[in-house]
Design a protein around this motif. Structure first.
Motif, PDB file in Angstrom:
ATOM      1  N   ASN A 190      62.739  -8.010 110.701  1.00 25.13           N
ATOM      2  CA  ASN A 190      61.697  -8.009 111.825  1.00 25.13           C
ATOM      3  C   ASN A 190      62.369  -6.986 112.751  1.00 25.13           C
ATOM      4  OD1 ASN A 190      59.636  -9.843 111.040  1.00 25.13           O
ATOM      5  ND2 ASN A 190      61.270 -11.311 111.131  1.00 25.13           N
ATOM      6  N   LEU A 191      61.547  -5.827 112.966  1.00 21.74           N
ATOM      7  CA  LEU A 191      61.855  -5.028 114.086  1.00 21.74           C
ATOM      8  C   LEU A 191      61.496  -5.524 115.347  1.00 21.74           C
ATOM      9  CD1 LEU A 191      62.643  -1.748 114.624  1.00 21.74           C
ATOM     10  CD2 LEU A 191      60.062  -1.656 114.901  1.00 21.74           C
ATOM     11  N   CYS A 192      62.724  -5.693 115.977  1.00 25.53           N
ATOM     12  CA  CYS A 192      62.562  -6.090 117.442  1.00 25.53           C
ATOM     13  C   CYS A 192      62.697  -5.078 118.714  1.00 25.53           C
ATOM     14  CB  CYS A 192      63.668  -7.333 117.620  1.00 25.53           C
ATOM     15  SG  CYS A 192      65.445  -6.869 117.560  1.00 25.53           S
ATOM     16  N   ALA A 193      63.525  -3.990 118.291  1.00 27.55           N
ATOM     17  CA  ALA A 193      63.425  -2.836 119.216  1.00 27.55           C
ATOM     18  C   ALA A 193      63.698  -1.393 118.731  1.00 27.55           C
ATOM     19  CB  ALA A 193      64.588  -3.434 120.497  1.00 27.55           C
ATOM     20  N   VAL A 194      63.315  -0.643 119.674  1.00 29.25           N
ATOM     21  CA  VAL A 194      63.721   0.747 119.013  1.00 29.25           C
ATOM     22  C   VAL A 194      64.371   1.404 120.235  1.00 29.25           C
ATOM     23  CG1 VAL A 194      62.579   3.038 118.454  1.00 29.25           C
ATOM     24  CG2 VAL A 194      61.670   0.790 117.773  1.00 29.25           C
ATOM     25  N   ALA A 195      65.248   2.202 120.216  1.00 28.62           N
ATOM     26  CA  ALA A 195      66.070   2.895 121.311  1.00 28.62           C
ATOM     27  C   ALA A 195      66.274   4.369 121.042  1.00 28.62           C
ATOM     28  CB  ALA A 195      67.409   2.383 121.362  1.00 28.62           C
ATOM     29  N   GLN A 196      66.502   5.112 121.838  1.00 30.77           N
ATOM     30  CA  GLN A 196      66.825   6.714 121.763  1.00 30.77           C
ATOM     31  C   GLN A 196      67.866   6.939 122.843  1.00 30.77           C
ATOM     32  OE1 GLN A 196      64.041   9.706 120.413  1.00 30.77           O
ATOM     33  NE2 GLN A 196      64.606  10.848 122.120  1.00 30.77           N
ATOM     34  N   GLY A 197      68.908   7.674 122.552  1.00 32.11           N
ATOM     35  CA  GLY A 197      69.856   8.125 123.514  1.00 32.11           C
ATOM     36  C   GLY A 197      70.555   9.154 123.264  1.00 32.11           C
ATOM     37  N   THR A 198      71.230   9.826 124.215  1.00 32.06           N
ATOM     38  CA  THR A 198      71.914  11.006 124.117  1.00 32.06           C
ATOM     39  C   THR A 198      73.294  10.761 124.360  1.00 32.06           C
ATOM     40  OG1 THR A 198      70.074  12.270 125.066  1.00 32.06           O
ATOM     41  CG2 THR A 198      72.160  13.488 125.338  1.00 32.06           C
ATOM     42  N   VAL A 199      74.229  11.196 123.685  1.00 34.43           N
ATOM     43  CA  VAL A 199      75.663  11.127 123.611  1.00 34.43           C
ATOM     44  C   VAL A 199      76.335  12.353 123.797  1.00 34.43           C
ATOM     45  CG1 VAL A 199      77.601  10.367 122.393  1.00 34.43           C
ATOM     46  CG2 VAL A 199      75.497   9.089 122.038  1.00 34.43           C
ATOM     47  N   LEU A 200      77.415  12.386 124.766  1.00 33.11           N
ATOM     48  CA  LEU A 200      78.164  13.805 125.270  1.00 33.11           C
ATOM     49  C   LEU A 200      79.494  13.641 124.781  1.00 33.11           C
ATOM     50  CD1 LEU A 200      76.888  13.275 128.952  1.00 33.11           C
ATOM     51  CD2 LEU A 200      75.807  14.645 126.999  1.00 33.11           C
ATOM     52  N   SER A 201      79.966  14.784 124.016  1.00 30.82           N
ATOM     53  CA  SER A 201      81.339  14.941 123.834  1.00 30.82           C
ATOM     54  C   SER A 201      82.117  14.832 124.956  1.00 30.82           C
ATOM     55  CB  SER A 201      81.570  16.139 123.001  1.00 30.82           C
ATOM     56  OG  SER A 201      82.866  16.365 122.725  1.00 30.82           O
ATOM     57  N   THR A 202      83.415  14.390 125.096  1.00 28.01           N
ATOM     58  CA  THR A 202      84.246  14.565 126.193  1.00 28.01           C
ATOM     59  C   THR A 202      85.523  15.286 126.003  1.00 28.01           C
ATOM     60  OG1 THR A 202      85.468  12.481 125.528  1.00 28.01           O
ATOM     61  CG2 THR A 202      83.582  12.289 127.284  1.00 28.01           C
ATOM     62  N   ARG A 203      85.269  16.118 124.809  1.00 26.08           N
ATOM     63  CA  ARG A 203      86.416  17.048 124.535  1.00 26.08           C
ATOM     64  C   ARG A 203      86.379  17.997 125.528  1.00 26.08           C
ATOM     65  NH1 ARG A 203      83.652  17.982 119.190  1.00 26.08           N
ATOM     66  NH2 ARG A 203      82.883  19.586 120.353  1.00 26.08           N
ATOM     67  N   THR A 204      87.645  18.276 125.883  1.00 25.73           N
ATOM     68  CA  THR A 204      88.053  19.412 126.695  1.00 25.73           C
ATOM     69  C   THR A 204      88.208  20.783 126.413  1.00 25.73           C
ATOM     70  OG1 THR A 204      90.357  18.895 126.816  1.00 25.73           O
ATOM     71  CG2 THR A 204      89.083  17.820 128.485  1.00 25.73           C
ATOM     72  N   SER A 205      88.310  20.998 125.021  1.00 26.71           N
ATOM     73  CA  SER A 205      88.657  22.127 124.327  1.00 26.71           C
ATOM     74  C   SER A 205      87.379  22.440 123.364  1.00 26.71           C
ATOM     75  CB  SER A 205      89.767  22.401 123.526  1.00 26.71           C
ATOM     76  OG  SER A 205      90.012  21.436 122.783  1.00 26.71           O
ATOM     77  N   PHE A 236      78.340   5.313 118.250  1.00 28.39           N
ATOM     78  CA  PHE A 236      79.340   5.448 116.969  1.00 28.39           C
ATOM     79  C   PHE A 236      78.496   6.489 115.766  1.00 28.39           C
ATOM     80  CE2 PHE A 236      81.625   1.912 118.142  1.00 28.39           C
ATOM     81  CZ  PHE A 236      82.839   1.821 117.506  1.00 28.39           C
ATOM     82  N   ALA A 237      77.227   6.457 115.960  1.00 24.59           N
ATOM     83  CA  ALA A 237      76.550   7.397 115.115  1.00 24.59           C
ATOM     84  C   ALA A 237      76.738   8.869 115.563  1.00 24.59           C
ATOM     85  CB  ALA A 237      75.185   6.996 115.002  1.00 24.59           C
ATOM     86  N   ALA A 238      76.786   9.017 116.923  1.00 28.14           N
ATOM     87  CA  ALA A 238      77.046  10.433 117.363  1.00 28.14           C
ATOM     88  C   ALA A 238      78.156  10.861 117.200  1.00 28.14           C
ATOM     89  CB  ALA A 238      76.688  10.330 118.879  1.00 28.14           C
ATOM     90  N   GLY A 239      79.261   9.708 117.213  1.00 26.16           N
ATOM     91  CA  GLY A 239      80.597  10.150 116.967  1.00 26.16           C
ATOM     92  C   GLY A 239      81.040  10.516 115.504  1.00 26.16           C
ATOM     93  N   THR A 240      80.082  10.347 114.690  1.00 25.09           N
ATOM     94  CA  THR A 240      80.315  11.108 113.260  1.00 25.09           C
ATOM     95  C   THR A 240      79.992  12.429 113.160  1.00 25.09           C
ATOM     96  OG1 THR A 240      78.063  10.589 112.506  1.00 25.09           O
ATOM     97  CG2 THR A 240      79.381   8.907 112.315  1.00 25.09           C
ATOM     98  N   THR A 241      79.072  13.061 114.281  1.00 24.39           N
ATOM     99  CA  THR A 241      78.818  14.420 114.439  1.00 24.39           C
ATOM    100  C   THR A 241      79.717  15.169 115.348  1.00 24.39           C
ATOM    101  OG1 THR A 241      76.934  14.271 115.739  1.00 24.39           O
ATOM    102  CG2 THR A 241      76.730  14.160 113.251  1.00 24.39           C
TER     103      THR A 241
END
Length: 139
Positions: free
Chosen positions: A124-139, A66-71
């Motif tokens: 309380n911090l319980c986990a930390v994550a990092q990811g890569t999100v890809l655009s699926t736009r074709t144009s 969702f965060a990546a979708g904002t950009t």
């Protein structure tokens, strides 16, 4: 998702049957960030009474996307992510807070910090994550 607001983002989340099953909600959305929350309930816990790691990973994955979708816009998919569990998750609410750290035309890198909130409001911090999100736009 960049043209969506918080209400529209929640509608997208509600269209995912698994998100409905878990009871997830989007509580913040926009400007390179998103927060997803899940109420902790017994059926989401593992045998020792902690929130199941799969639920934590689910929250990280969706908050990152969702965060990546904002950009990147609404047509996105998670390319991959890693998660590190810091401590057992106990409390009443899981909060996954994701922020885009880099965004290009076709992909974004996002960090997500996951907290549990206790009845006293303490985080309380319980986990930390990092990811890569890809655009699926074709144009």
């Amino acid at each position: 998702m960049s043209s969506l607001d918080l209400e529209s983002a929640q509608k997208v989340l509600d269209s995912q049957p698994f998100s409905v099953l878990v009871g997830a909600r989007v509580t913040a959305f926009g400007d390179g960030g998103a927060t997803l929350e899940v109420a902790v309930r017994p059926e989401l816990q593992q045998q020792n009474g902690f929130l199941h790691g799969g639920v934590i990973a689910y929250a990280a994955d969706n908050a990152i996307t969702f965060a990546a979708g904002t950009t990147l816009g609404p047509a996105v998919l998670t390319g991959g992510f890693s998660i590190q569990y810091v401590r057992p998750a106990t409390g009443r609410t899981l909060s996954a807070r994701a922020v885009v750290v880099h965004s290009g035309r076709r992909q974004a890198v996002v960090r997500c910090d996951l907290f549990t909130l206790g009845d006293d409001g303490e985080e309380n911090l319980c986990a930390v994550a990092q990811g890569t999100v890809l655009s699926t736009r074709t144009s």
